[in-house]
Scaffold this motif. Structure first.
Motif, PDB file in Angstrom:
ATOM      1  N   THR A 299       0.840  -1.200   0.000  1.00  0.00           N
ATOM      2  CA  THR A 299       0.000   0.000   0.000  1.00  0.00           C
ATOM      3  C   THR A 299       0.873   1.246   0.000  1.00  0.00           C
ATOM      4  O   THR A 299       0.626   2.216  -0.749  1.00  0.00           O
ATOM      5  CB  THR A 299      -0.923   0.009   1.221  1.00  0.00           C
ATOM      6  OG1 THR A 299      -1.822  -1.103   1.131  1.00  0.00           O
ATOM      7  CG2 THR A 299      -1.731   1.285   1.309  1.00  0.00           C
ATOM      8  N   SER A 300       1.910   1.220   0.823  1.00  0.00           N
ATOM      9  CA  SER A 300       2.836   2.349   0.868  1.00  0.00           C
ATOM     10  C   SER A 300       3.501   2.573  -0.486  1.00  0.00           C
ATOM     11  O   SER A 300       3.617   3.697  -0.975  1.00  0.00           O
ATOM     12  CB  SER A 300       3.901   2.102   1.937  1.00  0.00           C
ATOM     13  OG  SER A 300       4.860   3.133   1.927  1.00  0.00           O
ATOM     14  N   ARG A 301       3.915   1.497  -1.135  1.00  0.00           N
ATOM     15  CA  ARG A 301       4.577   1.614  -2.428  1.00  0.00           C
ATOM     16  C   ARG A 301       3.634   2.242  -3.472  1.00  0.00           C
ATOM     17  O   ARG A 301       4.023   3.118  -4.244  1.00  0.00           O
ATOM     18  CB  ARG A 301       5.053   0.245  -2.909  1.00  0.00           C
ATOM     19  CG  ARG A 301       5.807   0.296  -4.232  1.00  0.00           C
ATOM     20  CD  ARG A 301       6.043  -1.101  -4.769  1.00  0.00           C
ATOM     21  NE  ARG A 301       6.948  -1.838  -3.911  1.00  0.00           N
ATOM     22  CZ  ARG A 301       8.269  -1.709  -3.937  1.00  0.00           C
ATOM     23  NH1 ARG A 301       8.816  -0.839  -4.769  1.00  0.00           N
ATOM     24  NH2 ARG A 301       9.033  -2.421  -3.134  1.00  0.00           N
ATOM     25  N   SER A 302       2.363   1.790  -3.509  1.00  0.00           N
ATOM     26  CA  SER A 302       1.420   2.351  -4.484  1.00  0.00           C
ATOM     27  C   SER A 302       1.129   3.819  -4.200  1.00  0.00           C
ATOM     28  O   SER A 302       1.036   4.636  -5.125  1.00  0.00           O
ATOM     29  CB  SER A 302       0.117   1.534  -4.485  1.00  0.00           C
ATOM     30  OG  SER A 302       0.307   0.312  -5.156  1.00  0.00           O
ATOM     31  N   HIS A 303       0.985   4.165  -2.903  1.00  0.00           N
ATOM     32  CA  HIS A 303       0.811   5.582  -2.571  1.00  0.00           C
ATOM     33  C   HIS A 303       2.013   6.397  -3.045  1.00  0.00           C
ATOM     34  O   HIS A 303       1.851   7.511  -3.571  1.00  0.00           O
ATOM     35  CB  HIS A 303       0.624   5.750  -1.065  1.00  0.00           C
ATOM     36  CG  HIS A 303      -0.786   5.527  -0.596  1.00  0.00           C
ATOM     37  ND1 HIS A 303      -1.871   6.178  -1.149  1.00  0.00           N
ATOM     38  CD2 HIS A 303      -1.282   4.736   0.398  1.00  0.00           C
ATOM     39  CE1 HIS A 303      -2.978   5.802  -0.531  1.00  0.00           C
ATOM     40  NE2 HIS A 303      -2.657   4.917   0.408  1.00  0.00           N
ATOM     41  N   ALA A 304       3.217   5.846  -2.846  1.00  0.00           N
ATOM     42  CA  ALA A 304       4.431   6.566  -3.256  1.00  0.00           C
ATOM     43  C   ALA A 304       4.447   6.772  -4.771  1.00  0.00           C
ATOM     44  O   ALA A 304       4.813   7.847  -5.262  1.00  0.00           O
ATOM     45  CB  ALA A 304       5.664   5.795  -2.806  1.00  0.00           C
ATOM     46  N   CYS A 305       4.047   5.742  -5.509  1.00  0.00           N
ATOM     47  CA  CYS A 305       4.025   5.857  -6.971  1.00  0.00           C
ATOM     48  C   CYS A 305       2.998   6.877  -7.438  1.00  0.00           C
ATOM     49  O   CYS A 305       3.155   7.484  -8.514  1.00  0.00           O
ATOM     50  CB  CYS A 305       3.744   4.492  -7.598  1.00  0.00           C
ATOM     51  SG  CYS A 305       5.111   3.321  -7.416  1.00  0.00           S
ATOM     52  N   ALA A 312       1.723   7.365   2.055  1.00  0.00           N
ATOM     53  CA  ALA A 312       2.777   6.356   1.875  1.00  0.00           C
ATOM     54  C   ALA A 312       3.584   6.193   3.160  1.00  0.00           C
ATOM     55  O   ALA A 312       3.897   5.072   3.574  1.00  0.00           O
ATOM     56  CB  ALA A 312       3.692   6.747   0.717  1.00  0.00           C
ATOM     57  N   VAL A 313       3.905   7.324   3.831  1.00  0.00           N
ATOM     58  CA  VAL A 313       4.658   7.263   5.086  1.00  0.00           C
ATOM     59  C   VAL A 313       3.846   6.551   6.158  1.00  0.00           C
ATOM     60  O   VAL A 313       4.345   5.656   6.858  1.00  0.00           O
ATOM     61  CB  VAL A 313       5.049   8.680   5.548  1.00  0.00           C
ATOM     62  CG1 VAL A 313       5.618   8.644   6.962  1.00  0.00           C
ATOM     63  CG2 VAL A 313       6.064   9.288   4.581  1.00  0.00           C
ATOM     64  N   ASP A 314       2.563   6.915   6.308  1.00  0.00           N
ATOM     65  CA  ASP A 314       1.713   6.282   7.329  1.00  0.00           C
ATOM     66  C   ASP A 314       1.627   4.778   7.107  1.00  0.00           C
ATOM     67  O   ASP A 314       1.720   3.983   8.060  1.00  0.00           O
ATOM     68  CB  ASP A 314       0.308   6.896   7.295  1.00  0.00           C
ATOM     69  CG  ASP A 314       0.283   8.323   7.818  1.00  0.00           C
ATOM     70  OD1 ASP A 314       1.262   8.706   8.497  1.00  0.00           O
ATOM     71  OD2 ASP A 314      -0.687   9.044   7.533  1.00  0.00           O
ATOM     72  N   SER A 315       1.448   4.353   5.861  1.00  0.00           N
ATOM     73  CA  SER A 315       1.338   2.915   5.570  1.00  0.00           C
ATOM     74  C   SER A 315       2.644   2.197   5.858  1.00  0.00           C
ATOM     75  O   SER A 315       2.655   1.084   6.398  1.00  0.00           O
ATOM     76  CB  SER A 315       0.928   2.701   4.107  1.00  0.00           C
ATOM     77  OG  SER A 315      -0.326   3.268   3.848  1.00  0.00           O
ATOM     78  N   MET A 316       3.764   2.843   5.532  1.00  0.00           N
ATOM     79  CA  MET A 316       5.053   2.203   5.769  1.00  0.00           C
ATOM     80  C   MET A 316       5.343   2.097   7.262  1.00  0.00           C
ATOM     81  O   MET A 316       5.910   1.098   7.725  1.00  0.00           O
ATOM     82  CB  MET A 316       6.171   2.963   5.058  1.00  0.00           C
ATOM     83  CG  MET A 316       7.522   2.255   5.110  1.00  0.00           C
ATOM     84  SD  MET A 316       7.454   0.594   4.392  1.00  0.00           S
ATOM     85  CE  MET A 316       7.207   1.010   2.655  1.00  0.00           C
ATOM     86  N   VAL A 317       4.963   3.112   8.021  1.00  0.00           N
ATOM     87  CA  VAL A 317       5.144   3.043   9.477  1.00  0.00           C
ATOM     88  C   VAL A 317       4.380   1.850  10.039  1.00  0.00           C
ATOM     89  O   VAL A 317       4.887   1.103  10.889  1.00  0.00           O
ATOM     90  CB  VAL A 317       4.687   4.363  10.132  1.00  0.00           C
ATOM     91  CG1 VAL A 317       4.575   4.204  11.650  1.00  0.00           C
ATOM     92  CG2 VAL A 317       5.674   5.476   9.799  1.00  0.00           C
ATOM     93  N   ARG A 318       3.155   1.636   9.582  1.00  0.00           N
ATOM     94  CA  ARG A 318       2.380   0.476  10.029  1.00  0.00           C
ATOM     95  C   ARG A 318       3.091  -0.825   9.651  1.00  0.00           C
ATOM     96  O   ARG A 318       3.144  -1.759  10.455  1.00  0.00           O
ATOM     97  CB  ARG A 318       0.986   0.499   9.399  1.00  0.00           C
ATOM     98  CG  ARG A 318       0.050   1.564   9.966  1.00  0.00           C
ATOM     99  CD  ARG A 318      -1.246   1.578   9.181  1.00  0.00           C
ATOM    100  NE  ARG A 318      -2.194   2.538   9.705  1.00  0.00           N
ATOM    101  CZ  ARG A 318      -3.155   2.260  10.583  1.00  0.00           C
ATOM    102  NH1 ARG A 318      -3.261   1.030  11.060  1.00  0.00           N
ATOM    103  NH2 ARG A 318      -3.999   3.190  10.996  1.00  0.00           N
ATOM    104  N   ALA A 319       3.650  -0.879   8.433  1.00  0.00           N
ATOM    105  CA  ALA A 319       4.346  -2.090   7.993  1.00  0.00           C
ATOM    106  C   ALA A 319       5.573  -2.360   8.852  1.00  0.00           C
ATOM    107  O   ALA A 319       5.824  -3.494   9.278  1.00  0.00           O
ATOM    108  CB  ALA A 319       4.749  -1.961   6.521  1.00  0.00           C
ATOM    109  N   VAL A 320       6.355  -1.295   9.148  1.00  0.00           N
ATOM    110  CA  VAL A 320       7.583  -1.467   9.941  1.00  0.00           C
ATOM    111  C   VAL A 320       7.262  -1.863  11.372  1.00  0.00           C
ATOM    112  O   VAL A 320       7.972  -2.660  11.990  1.00  0.00           O
ATOM    113  CB  VAL A 320       8.432  -0.182   9.879  1.00  0.00           C
ATOM    114  CG1 VAL A 320       9.609  -0.259  10.837  1.00  0.00           C
ATOM    115  CG2 VAL A 320       8.907   0.069   8.452  1.00  0.00           C
ATOM    116  N   ARG A 321       6.170  -1.298  11.928  1.00  0.00           N
ATOM    117  CA  ARG A 321       5.788  -1.704  13.285  1.00  0.00           C
ATOM    118  C   ARG A 321       5.456  -3.190  13.351  1.00  0.00           C
ATOM    119  O   ARG A 321       5.739  -3.864  14.343  1.00  0.00           O
ATOM    120  CB  ARG A 321       4.585  -0.890  13.735  1.00  0.00           C
ATOM    121  CG  ARG A 321       4.925   0.538  14.130  1.00  0.00           C
ATOM    122  CD  ARG A 321       3.673   1.330  14.385  1.00  0.00           C
ATOM    123  NE  ARG A 321       3.960   2.704  14.781  1.00  0.00           N
ATOM    124  CZ  ARG A 321       3.082   3.680  14.731  1.00  0.00           C
ATOM    125  NH1 ARG A 321       1.848   3.441  14.267  1.00  0.00           N
ATOM    126  NH2 ARG A 321       3.416   4.900  15.105  1.00  0.00           N
TER     127      ARG A 321
END
Length: 350
Positions: A299-305, A312-321
């Motif tokens: 999800t983060s990657r698609s938002h970034a694209c 994208a940052v919010d989704s990646m933070v969730r993924a890293v957590r």
């Protein structure tokens, strides 16, 4: 392998991805050259040079089970083309290494001559190819033959000396049934067998064949969710994303669809560059499974694209957590690097 060299100015050129095992390379004399092409496979035998200025050249993708290749008199050459297949106990030589004389004149009768073997030649076991032989492209030399002269292209030859048995012929490395095996009629109770066959083909890395088998299973069991889903996976692995998407759509449209089906559908859409649709598919996967860390990452990657930096940052933070190792992937991925500072800042503030 073993290498024996006596002399100077000798050269061995081995191209990338060539495989040489249990081979003795013997060079006695000077100015010899051995050329082994890309992706060649030589599993046994000897490559033998004597006197000076001899050449043995083996073209790319040629396979040799075992052979004695001997260039044994000054300036003589053995040249083997591309995509040839040699069996075992094969003898190829440019000369006799000793002289036969005319008793009246004292002149030698058996001078060395080059040997040329064209592209795509199959030489069976226990064959001798002697000085002066020219083997045409695509020919087949039968077991225990002795080749002493020119063999025309696409000919099957046999005997000592070898003579043409049939022409033209064509050969391939794979074994085809002869006659073709009759195929039993397809019935619904064979769907499971076709599905299992397809799964096995995927496991051994044959996605195209797996896709064909999954299609057969789907035709015998229409609407079966798992069959459509695994067919989509096989098509995606075969880089047939448009076809894969159609099967993902059939899978998620059925009752019993799972979060990972929606996720893989989203990955397929992202590969096609349809990131807005991909996000809807990832969100459906996350509704079904909120802790789906891969879905948050994609999800983060698609938002970034799409240029949605904050999302994208919010989704990646969730993924890293959910999975701290994703942080290293953010730093290494060119598409995600712009997120790294904000992701680290948000994680640090938490």
């Amino acid at each position: 392998m073993r290498l024996t060299v006596h002399g100077s100015g000798n050269r061995i050129d081995v191209a990338p991805k060539a495989r040489i095992e249990d081979v003795h390379i013997h060079m006695r004399g000077s100015g010899h050259r051995l050329v082994i092409g890309e992706e060649c496979s030589i599993m046994g035998g000897e490559l033998w040079f004597e006197d000076y200025g001899c050449l043995i050249s083996i073209g790319r993708r040629t396979s040799i089970q075992s052979a004695h290749l001997a260039a044994t008199e000054p300036g003589s050459a053995i040249e083997i083309g591309t995509d040839c297949m040699f069996a075992y106990d094969i003898d190829v030589r440019t000369g006799d290494s000793h002289s036969i004389l005319d008793p009246d004149t004292g002149l030698r009768l058996n001078h060395a001559q080059n040997v040329t073997i064209g592209d795509g030649v199959w030489i069976a076991a226990h064959v001798s190819v002697l000085k002066g032989a020219v083997v045409g492209t695509g020919s087949v030399i039968a077991t225990r033959s002795v080749v002493t002269h020119e063999v025309p292209p696409q000919a099957l030859v046999a005997g000592a000396p070898a003579v043409v048995i049939r022409a033209p012929v064509r050969w391939i490395r794979s074994r085809l049934p002869n006659p073709p095996a009759p195929q039993p009629p397809l019935t619904a109770d064979m769907a499971t067998s076709w599905f299992d066959r397809a799964m096995a083909l995927r496991e051994v890395g044959e996605p195209s064949a797996a896709a064909d088998a999954f299609r057969t299973a789907a035709s015998l069991r229409p609407g079966h969710v798992d069959t459509h889903y695994h067919l989509a996976l096989a098509l995606s692995e075969d880089d047939r994303q448009v076809e894969a998407l159609a099967e993902y759509d059939l899978a998620v449209a059925k009752r019993g669809s799972k979060s990972w089906m929606w996720f893989d559908r989203g990955v397929c859409l992202a590969r096609l560059g349809r990131h807005q649709e991909a996000l809807r598919s990832f969100h459906q996967a996350l509704r079904m499974r909120p802790d789906y860390r891969q879905a948050w990452f994609e999800t983060s990657r698609s938002h970034a694209c799409l240029g949605h930096h904050e999302k994208a940052v919010d989704s990646m933070v969730r993924a890293v957590r959910l999975h701290p190792d994703y942080l290293a992937r953010v730093r290494d991925d060119e598409d995600l690097k712009p997120l790294s500072e904000d992701v680290l800042r948000q994680l640090g503030s938490d």
